[in-house]
Design an enzyme around this catalytic site. Structure first.
Site, PDB file in Angstrom:
ATOM      1  CG  ASP A 123     -29.024  43.595  49.569  1.00 16.23           C
ATOM      2  OD1 ASP A 123     -29.290  43.532  48.349  1.00 16.23           O
ATOM      3  OD2 ASP A 123     -28.392  42.714  50.175  1.00 16.23           O
TER       4      ASP A 123
ATOM      5  CD  GLN B 229     -32.214  38.941  37.459  1.00 18.63           C
ATOM      6  OE1 GLN B 229     -32.039  38.833  36.238  1.00 18.63           O
ATOM      7  NE2 GLN B 229     -33.396  39.201  37.979  1.00 18.63           N
ATOM      8  CB  SER B 230     -27.957  36.334  42.865  1.00 15.47           C
ATOM      9  OG  SER B 230     -28.367  37.391  43.695  1.00 15.47           O
TER      10      SER B 230
ATOM     11  CG  HIS C  20     -29.121  46.349  43.675  1.00 17.03           C
ATOM     12  ND1 HIS C  20     -28.685  45.531  44.694  1.00 17.03           N
ATOM     13  CD2 HIS C  20     -29.409  45.525  42.636  1.00 17.03           C
ATOM     14  CE1 HIS C  20     -28.708  44.269  44.291  1.00 17.03           C
ATOM     15  NE2 HIS C  20     -29.134  44.234  43.031  1.00 17.03           N
TER      16      HIS C  20
ATOM     17  CG  HIS D 178     -33.741  43.005  42.682  1.00 22.02           C
ATOM     18  ND1 HIS D 178     -33.874  41.760  42.098  1.00 22.02           N
ATOM     19  CD2 HIS D 178     -32.425  43.146  42.955  1.00 22.02           C
ATOM     20  CE1 HIS D 178     -32.696  41.176  42.039  1.00 22.02           C
ATOM     21  NE2 HIS D 178     -31.781  42.005  42.543  1.00 22.02           N
TER      22      HIS D 178
ATOM     23  CG  ASN E 284     -27.063  43.170  38.932  1.00 21.38           C
ATOM     24  OD1 ASN E 284     -26.415  44.047  38.362  1.00 21.38           O
ATOM     25  ND2 ASN E 284     -26.896  42.873  40.211  1.00 21.38           N
TER      26      ASN E 284
HETATM   27  P1  AMP Z   1     -28.990  40.552  42.408  1.00 22.71           P
HETATM   28  O1  AMP Z   1     -27.652  39.876  42.503  1.00 22.71           O
HETATM   29  O2  AMP Z   1     -28.974  41.801  41.623  1.00 22.71           O
HETATM   30  O3  AMP Z   1     -30.048  39.564  41.956  1.00 22.71           O
HETATM   31  O4  AMP Z   1     -29.334  41.017  43.877  1.00 22.71           O
HETATM   32  C1  AMP Z   1     -30.001  40.229  44.807  1.00 22.71           C
HETATM   33  C2  AMP Z   1     -29.860  40.910  46.135  1.00 22.71           C
HETATM   34  O5  AMP Z   1     -30.825  40.362  47.013  1.00 22.71           O
HETATM   35  C3  AMP Z   1     -28.491  40.709  46.804  1.00 22.71           C
HETATM   36  O6  AMP Z   1     -27.889  41.981  47.010  1.00 22.71           O
HETATM   37  C4  AMP Z   1     -28.839  40.007  48.109  1.00 22.71           C
HETATM   38  O7  AMP Z   1     -28.026  40.421  49.173  1.00 22.71           O
HETATM   39  C5  AMP Z   1     -30.287  40.384  48.304  1.00 22.71           C
HETATM   40  N1  AMP Z   1     -31.064  39.466  49.109  1.00 22.71           N
HETATM   41  C6  AMP Z   1     -31.156  38.120  48.970  1.00 22.71           C
HETATM   42  N2  AMP Z   1     -31.987  37.608  49.884  1.00 22.71           N
HETATM   43  C7  AMP Z   1     -32.455  38.645  50.615  1.00 22.71           C
HETATM   44  C8  AMP Z   1     -33.364  38.769  51.710  1.00 22.71           C
HETATM   45  N3  AMP Z   1     -33.972  37.710  52.258  1.00 22.71           N
HETATM   46  N4  AMP Z   1     -33.604  40.004  52.216  1.00 22.71           N
HETATM   47  C9  AMP Z   1     -32.983  41.082  51.686  1.00 22.71           C
HETATM   48  N5  AMP Z   1     -32.134  41.044  50.645  1.00 22.71           N
HETATM   49  C10 AMP Z   1     -31.864  39.840  50.114  1.00 22.71           C
END
Ligand code: AMP
Length: 113
Positions: free
Chosen positions: A30, A93-94, A101, A99, A86
């Site tokens: 991450d 979920q962003s 974690h 995915h 998430n």
């Molecule tokens: P979520 O909020 O569960 O959707 O998690 C998305 C995760 O993706 C977050 O922990 C971010 O820090 C991670 N993330 C976003 N862009 C990147 C990237 N380019 N490389 C690695 N991790 C990323």
């Protein structure tokens, strides 16, 4: 692929710190770690979340979990770890590409939500 950032990472169009790859999944560190070890395990095929994955006839969800456990072992997380996925707005979920974690490398927060 559209505008999915994780599809671009999996395709190699955006750099990532890869820790594992097989025919079905891609795992990478991450970019904004929330623990000493923070790795994301994503299916290569685009799907938005674990709920969509759970509708499949195959055992991709099981494979993802097995890969998570294997990576945790490889990372030396012998004292434990946390797996989180998430979903949606309430789940915060962003990135809209499934995915899981892997979090570990020290004792994690007692709070989960
Ligand atoms: P979520 O909020 O569960 O959707 O998690 C998305 C995760 O993706 C977050 O922990 C971010 O820090 C991670 N993330 C976003 N862009 C990147 C990237 N380019 N490389 C690695 N991790 C990323």
């Amino acid at each position: 692929m559209g505008d999915c950032i994780f599809c671009k990472i999996i395709a190699g169009d955006i750099p990532s710190n890869k820790v594992h790859e097989d025919e079905l999944v891609y795992a990478f560190r991450d970019i904004n770690p929330q623990a000493p070890v923070h790795i994301l395990v994503a299916p290569k095929e685009h799907m938005k979340d674990m709920a969509e994955c759970a509708t499949r006839a195959d055992d991709l969800a099981g494979h993802i979990m097995k890969v998570c456990v294997k990576i945790a072992e490889n990372e030396g997380l012998v004292n434990g770890f946390r797996l989180v996925t998430n979903k949606g707005e309430d789940g915060r979920q962003s990135v809209g590409h499934l995915h899981v974690h892997i979090l570990g490398g020290g004792q994690l927060s007692e709070k989960m939500g």
